[in-house]
Design an enzyme around this catalytic site. Structure first.
Site: not given
Length: 225
Positions: A7, A9, A168
């Site tokens: 990922d 961001d 995250d």
């Protein structure tokens, strides 16, 4: 060969300042109450219109479309202003360099950003050439749909069970698991560790220095499955 999908961001890039600022501008431009910082960060990773629908659940779909358009415009302005601030998290570039040198791995991206957004990040941090496959929100259904992971696997010729999604948010964990891949959560992003564990994280790391060992464990489990 194994595929490691990142990922962006909240995982590789600390973009919270830009995201919150763009959201504030977008909601202000539409004369709507600005969501709290925590609510804004909770939707990071989703496709824009899906995210706006989560932030404004009582509003019709066209409002989400308008807010998404206003957000894109605001983010574009911020990216070309002195306020632009999207640093990489500590240890991220070193981890990418280590993994890129390995002959048993290929690297990929699966992100809620658009193609334009990813290109800007690759330019900003000189990350071109490190990723064999890049999947973005403007080409796929929103996370946690497994489309991005499955497409990434198909592009590089790796079965999903030989792939690991690193992210995250709970959306990343759910997406990886839905595709049949493993999932590693990072503790420095925008969702709580408990949420990552509850949505299928195989492992949770506190720093990029712990990534190599976590990947080794994932791939060892795959080899013996």
């Amino acid at each position: 060969m194994n595929l490691v999908i990142f990922d962006v961001d909240g995982t590789l890039i600390d973009s919270q300042h830009m995201i919150v600022s763009a959201m504030e501008r977008a909601f202000g431009a539409q004369s709507r109450p600005v969501p709290s910082r925590d609510r804004i960060l909770s939707i990071v990773g989703l496709s824009l219109e899906t995210a706006m629908g989560v932030l404004c659940p009582e509003e019709p779909d066209e409002i989400a479309v308008e807010l998404a358009s206003a957000y894109k415009a605001a983010f574009f302005e911020l990216r070309h202003s002195p306020e632009h601030h999207e640093p990489m998290f500590p240890g991220a570039i070193e981890a990418l360099d280590r993994l890129a040198e390995r002959e048993d791995l290929v690297l990929g991206i699966a992100t809620g950003k658009s193609q334009r957004g990813v290109r800007a990040i690759l330019d900003l941090h000189d990350l071109h050439g490190r990723f064999a496959t890049i999947q973005t929100a403007d080409l796929h259904p929103s996370k946690p749909d497994p489309s991005m992971v499955l497409t990434a696997c198909a592009e590089v010729g790796v079965l999903p069970q030989h792939a690991v999604m690193i992210g995250d948010t709970s959306y990343d964990m759910e997406m990886g698991r839905a595709a049949g891949a493993s999932a590693i959560g990072v503790s420095w992003g925008y969702h709580a560790a408990e949420s990552l564990k509850a949505t299928g994280a195989t492992a949770l790391i506190r720093h990029f220095d712990e990534l190599d060992a976590a990947l080794a464990n994932c791939f060892a489990e795959t080899a013996t499955a």
